[in-house]
Write a protein that holds these residues in place. Structure first.
Motif, PDB file in Angstrom:
ATOM      1  N   VAL A 176      15.269  14.408  10.847  1.00 24.06           N
ATOM      2  CA  VAL A 176      16.695  14.735  10.704  1.00 24.06           C
ATOM      3  C   VAL A 176      17.402  13.673   9.864  1.00 24.06           C
ATOM      4  CG1 VAL A 176      18.894  14.994  11.946  1.00 24.06           C
ATOM      5  CG2 VAL A 176      16.813  16.050  12.859  1.00 24.06           C
ATOM      6  N   ILE A 177      17.133  12.411  10.173  1.00 25.08           N
ATOM      7  CA  ILE A 177      17.759  11.297   9.436  1.00 25.08           C
ATOM      8  C   ILE A 177      17.446  11.403   7.945  1.00 25.08           C
ATOM      9  CG2 ILE A 177      17.606   8.791   9.067  1.00 25.08           C
ATOM     10  CD1 ILE A 177      17.256   8.595  12.206  1.00 25.08           C
ATOM     11  N   THR A 178      16.189  11.710   7.620  1.00 22.22           N
ATOM     12  CA  THR A 178      15.773  11.844   6.214  1.00 22.22           C
ATOM     13  C   THR A 178      16.427  13.056   5.565  1.00 22.22           C
ATOM     14  OG1 THR A 178      13.659  10.797   6.704  1.00 22.22           O
ATOM     15  CG2 THR A 178      13.779  12.086   4.679  1.00 22.22           C
ATOM     16  N   GLU A 179      16.342  14.194   6.233  1.00 21.73           N
ATOM     17  CA  GLU A 179      16.839  15.469   5.680  1.00 21.73           C
ATOM     18  C   GLU A 179      18.352  15.433   5.464  1.00 21.73           C
ATOM     19  OE1 GLU A 179      16.280  19.224   4.142  1.00 21.73           O
ATOM     20  OE2 GLU A 179      14.677  17.933   4.903  1.00 21.73           O
ATOM     21  N   PRO A 187      24.458  11.942  22.092  1.00 25.93           N
ATOM     22  CA  PRO A 187      25.538  12.203  21.124  1.00 25.93           C
ATOM     23  C   PRO A 187      25.397  11.487  19.780  1.00 25.93           C
ATOM     24  CG  PRO A 187      26.263  10.512  22.658  1.00 25.93           C
ATOM     25  CD  PRO A 187      24.873  10.912  23.095  1.00 25.93           C
ATOM     26  N   GLY A 188      24.326  10.711  19.574  1.00 19.61           N
ATOM     27  CA  GLY A 188      24.240   9.795  18.442  1.00 19.61           C
ATOM     28  C   GLY A 188      24.364  10.411  17.066  1.00 19.61           C
ATOM     29  N   ILE A 189      23.656  11.529  16.818  1.00 22.57           N
ATOM     30  CA  ILE A 189      23.673  12.078  15.449  1.00 22.57           C
ATOM     31  C   ILE A 189      25.015  12.731  15.101  1.00 22.57           C
ATOM     32  CG2 ILE A 189      22.656  13.869  13.965  1.00 22.57           C
ATOM     33  CD1 ILE A 189      19.944  12.746  14.666  1.00 22.57           C
ATOM     34  N   PRO A 190      25.626  13.534  15.991  1.00 22.73           N
ATOM     35  CA  PRO A 190      26.978  14.016  15.656  1.00 22.73           C
ATOM     36  C   PRO A 190      27.970  12.874  15.400  1.00 22.73           C
ATOM     37  CG  PRO A 190      26.063  15.358  17.408  1.00 22.73           C
ATOM     38  CD  PRO A 190      25.100  14.222  17.204  1.00 22.73           C
ATOM     39  N   ILE A 191      27.880  11.798  16.177  1.00 22.66           N
ATOM     40  CA  ILE A 191      28.756  10.638  15.935  1.00 22.66           C
ATOM     41  C   ILE A 191      28.466  10.062  14.542  1.00 22.66           C
ATOM     42  CG2 ILE A 191      29.310   8.273  16.640  1.00 22.66           C
ATOM     43  CD1 ILE A 191      28.711   9.180  19.555  1.00 22.66           C
ATOM     44  N   LYS A 192      27.198   9.961  14.190  1.00 22.31           N
ATOM     45  CA  LYS A 192      26.812   9.402  12.877  1.00 22.31           C
ATOM     46  C   LYS A 192      27.339  10.262  11.733  1.00 22.31           C
ATOM     47  CE  LYS A 192      25.171   6.679  10.035  1.00 22.31           C
ATOM     48  NZ  LYS A 192      25.576   5.278   9.975  1.00 22.31           N
ATOM     49  N   ILE A 193      27.219  11.581  11.878  1.00 26.20           N
ATOM     50  CA  ILE A 193      27.692  12.479  10.815  1.00 26.20           C
ATOM     51  C   ILE A 193      29.195  12.293  10.594  1.00 26.20           C
ATOM     52  CG2 ILE A 193      28.069  14.904  10.177  1.00 26.20           C
ATOM     53  CD1 ILE A 193      25.402  15.561  11.621  1.00 26.20           C
ATOM     54  N   MET A 194      29.943  12.216  11.687  1.00 25.77           N
ATOM     55  CA  MET A 194      31.403  12.125  11.574  1.00 25.77           C
ATOM     56  C   MET A 194      31.904  10.710  11.279  1.00 25.77           C
ATOM     57  SD  MET A 194      32.261  15.172  11.660  1.00 25.77           S
ATOM     58  CE  MET A 194      33.910  14.661  11.243  1.00 25.77           C
ATOM     59  N   TYR A 195      31.117   9.701  11.657  1.00 23.72           N
ATOM     60  CA  TYR A 195      31.522   8.298  11.443  1.00 23.72           C
ATOM     61  C   TYR A 195      30.367   7.559  10.751  1.00 23.72           C
ATOM     62  CZ  TYR A 195      35.202   9.663  14.629  1.00 23.72           C
ATOM     63  OH  TYR A 195      36.256  10.324  15.207  1.00 23.72           O
ATOM     64  N   PRO A 196      30.126   7.885   9.473  1.00 24.96           N
ATOM     65  CA  PRO A 196      28.936   7.365   8.781  1.00 24.96           C
ATOM     66  C   PRO A 196      28.895   5.850   8.644  1.00 24.96           C
ATOM     67  CG  PRO A 196      30.373   8.571   7.258  1.00 24.96           C
ATOM     68  CD  PRO A 196      30.898   8.819   8.629  1.00 24.96           C
ATOM     69  N   ASN A 221      33.352  19.333   3.797  1.00 23.80           N
ATOM     70  CA  ASN A 221      32.333  20.368   3.566  1.00 23.80           C
ATOM     71  C   ASN A 221      30.923  19.781   3.654  1.00 23.80           C
ATOM     72  OD1 ASN A 221      34.069  22.531   3.260  1.00 23.80           O
ATOM     73  ND2 ASN A 221      34.330  22.204   1.061  1.00 23.80           N
ATOM     74  N   TYR A 222      30.785  18.567   3.162  1.00 18.97           N
ATOM     75  CA  TYR A 222      29.475  17.911   3.208  1.00 18.97           C
ATOM     76  C   TYR A 222      29.034  17.700   4.664  1.00 18.97           C
ATOM     77  CZ  TYR A 222      25.776  14.456   2.483  1.00 18.97           C
ATOM     78  OH  TYR A 222      24.573  13.782   2.495  1.00 18.97           O
ATOM     79  N   GLN A 223      29.955  17.261   5.506  1.00 18.58           N
ATOM     80  CA  GLN A 223      29.618  17.066   6.924  1.00 18.58           C
ATOM     81  C   GLN A 223      29.292  18.393   7.610  1.00 18.58           C
ATOM     82  OE1 GLN A 223      33.270  14.920   7.616  1.00 18.58           O
ATOM     83  NE2 GLN A 223      32.194  13.000   8.066  1.00 18.58           N
ATOM     84  N   LEU A 224      30.023  19.452   7.236  1.00 14.17           N
ATOM     85  CA  LEU A 224      29.709  20.783   7.780  1.00 14.17           C
ATOM     86  C   LEU A 224      28.293  21.200   7.405  1.00 14.17           C
ATOM     87  CD1 LEU A 224      33.054  22.707   7.098  1.00 14.17           C
ATOM     88  CD2 LEU A 224      32.073  22.215   9.355  1.00 14.17           C
ATOM     89  N   GLN A 225      27.911  20.920   6.169  1.00 12.11           N
ATOM     90  CA  GLN A 225      26.545  21.238   5.725  1.00 12.11           C
ATOM     91  C   GLN A 225      25.513  20.439   6.532  1.00 12.11           C
ATOM     92  OE1 GLN A 225      26.522  20.384   1.524  1.00 12.11           O
ATOM     93  NE2 GLN A 225      27.832  22.133   1.025  1.00 12.11           N
ATOM     94  N   GLN A 226      25.836  19.191   6.824  1.00 12.39           N
ATOM     95  CA  GLN A 226      24.913  18.363   7.619  1.00 12.39           C
ATOM     96  C   GLN A 226      24.729  18.943   9.020  1.00 12.39           C
ATOM     97  OE1 GLN A 226      27.005  14.549   6.879  1.00 12.39           O
ATOM     98  NE2 GLN A 226      25.023  13.734   6.221  1.00 12.39           N
ATOM     99  N   PHE A 227      25.827  19.367   9.648  1.00 10.93           N
ATOM    100  CA  PHE A 227      25.716  19.982  10.975  1.00 10.93           C
ATOM    101  C   PHE A 227      24.912  21.275  10.920  1.00 10.93           C
ATOM    102  CE2 PHE A 227      29.363  17.305  12.374  1.00 10.93           C
ATOM    103  CZ  PHE A 227      28.807  16.832  13.559  1.00 10.93           C
ATOM    104  N   SER A 228      25.134  22.081   9.882  1.00  9.81           N
ATOM    105  CA  SER A 228      24.398  23.334   9.725  1.00  9.81           C
ATOM    106  C   SER A 228      22.898  23.074   9.578  1.00  9.81           C
ATOM    107  CB  SER A 228      24.934  24.085   8.500  1.00  9.81           C
ATOM    108  OG  SER A 228      24.230  25.286   8.322  1.00  9.81           O
ATOM    109  N   GLN A 229      22.553  22.082   8.760  1.00 12.57           N
ATOM    110  CA  GLN A 229      21.144  21.729   8.559  1.00 12.57           C
ATOM    111  C   GLN A 229      20.524  21.173   9.850  1.00 12.57           C
ATOM    112  OE1 GLN A 229      19.392  22.510   6.020  1.00 12.57           O
ATOM    113  NE2 GLN A 229      17.507  21.508   6.692  1.00 12.57           N
TER     114      GLN A 229
END
Length: 239
Positions: A113-116, A84-93, A20-28
Motif C-alpha cells: 500500500v505504501i509503495t502503490e 487508523p495509521g494509513i488514513p491519517i497519513k493520506i490526510m496529513y502527509p 482529488n489526489y487524496q481521494l484517488q489514494q483512498f480509492s486505490q
C-alpha cells in the motif's frame, strides 16, 4: 451518492478538506484492501460505503481531539490493515508515521500500500509492542500513539505508553462507553507514567455509532521494567 461523495461529505462533517489526489489514494487503498482480503483476513467490512464510514472516517475521528498540526510523528500499535495509521497519513502527509503489527503478512500488505500510494515518511514494522517498546529507537520517541486494537485499556496502555514521549499522548479508540474499563485501568496508566486527560465521545458520520476516544497524556517517563516481556501484559495486567 456518487462513489466519492460519501467520503467528501463525511470529511466535511469532521471539518477536513480533501484533494482529488487524496481521494484517488483512498480509492486505490480500498481496491487493494478488498483484493488482498480474498486471500487473507484483513477486514470483515468490505462494502465501499461501510469501509468509508467504519474504517476511513473512523480512523480520522481523532481530529476532534488532537490538534494534528502539532503532531510531528506518531505510531499506530496493532495497525492490522492500516487503521487508523494509513488514513491519517493520506490526510496529513507531513506527519512521520510508524505502523506496528505482529503479523508479517499484514506488514507485507502495508508495504504494498505504501509503495502503490507513493506515501513518504511512513514505515511498517513487524513485531510485538512489548519488544519494540524497549528499543531505544522507538521508546519514548513519539508525539502520539494511536490504537484501534481491542485489548483492555490497562493492557493496551502497557503496549502503547512506552512509545510516547513525555507530554505526548496515547489515544485508544474504544467502541462504546467504557467507564468501568477506564476506572480499572487508572492504576496501570499512572504506573506507566500517564494520566487520563479526557474521554471524547464522537459521533461517526452516517451511522448511529458513537466512538469513544480515550486520551491519555504522558506526564513522566515509563519505568524501565515496562513493557514486560511478550505475552505478560495480557496474562497479568497491571492492577
Amino acid at each position: 451518492m456518487s462513489e466519492m461523495n460519501l467520503m467528501i461529505e463525511g470529511l466535511e462533517k469532521l471539518n477536513i478538506k480533501i484533494t482529488n489526489y487524496q481521494l484517488q489514494q483512498f480509492s486505490q487503498y480500498y481496491k487493494m484492501l478488498i483484493e488482498k482480503n480474498k486471500v487473507m483476513n484483513l477486514t470483515a467490512i468490505t462494502q465501499w460505503d461501510e469501509v468509508i464510514v467504519k474504517h476511513f472516517l473512523d480512523s480520522l475521528l481523532l481530529v476532534h481531539t488532537v490538534p494534528m498540526q502539532q503532531i510531528k510523528n506518531l505510531i499506530d500499535v496493532g495497525t492490522g490493515a492500516g487503521f487508523p495509521g494509513i488514513p491519517i497519513k493520506i490526510m496529513y502527509p507531513e506527519i512521520e508515521i510508524t505502523l506496528l503489527d505482529s503479523l508479517n503478512k499484514r506488514i507485507n500488505f502495508l508495504n504494498e500500500v505504501i509503495t502503490e500510494l507513493a506515501l513518504n515518511k511512513i514505515t511498517a514494522i513487524h513485531g510485538r509492542a512489548e519488544d519494540f517498546g524497549k528499543e531505544e529507537q522507538y521508546r519514548q520517541k513519539y508525539d502520539l500513539c494511536v490504537s484501534r486494537a481491542v485489548a483492555n485499556l490497562s493492557i493496551l496502555s502497557e503496549y502503547c505508553l512506552p512509545f510516547v514521549k513525555v507530554k505526548g499522548k496515547f489515544i485508544s479508540y474504544k467502541s462504546s462507553l467504557v467507564q468501568e474499563e477506564i476506572e480499572n485501568a487508572k492504576t496501570a496508566i499512572h504506573i506507566l507514567g500517564g494520566n487520563i486527560e479526557k474521554t471524547d465521545v464522537v459521533a461517526l458520520p452516517f451511522s448511529d455509532i458513537h466512538r469513544v476516544l480515550v486520551v491519555i497524556e504522558k506526564e513522566k517517563e515509563t519505568p524501565k521494567k515496562y513493557p514486560r516481556k511478550a505475552g505478560t501484559p495480557a496474562k497479568e495486567p497491571i492492577k
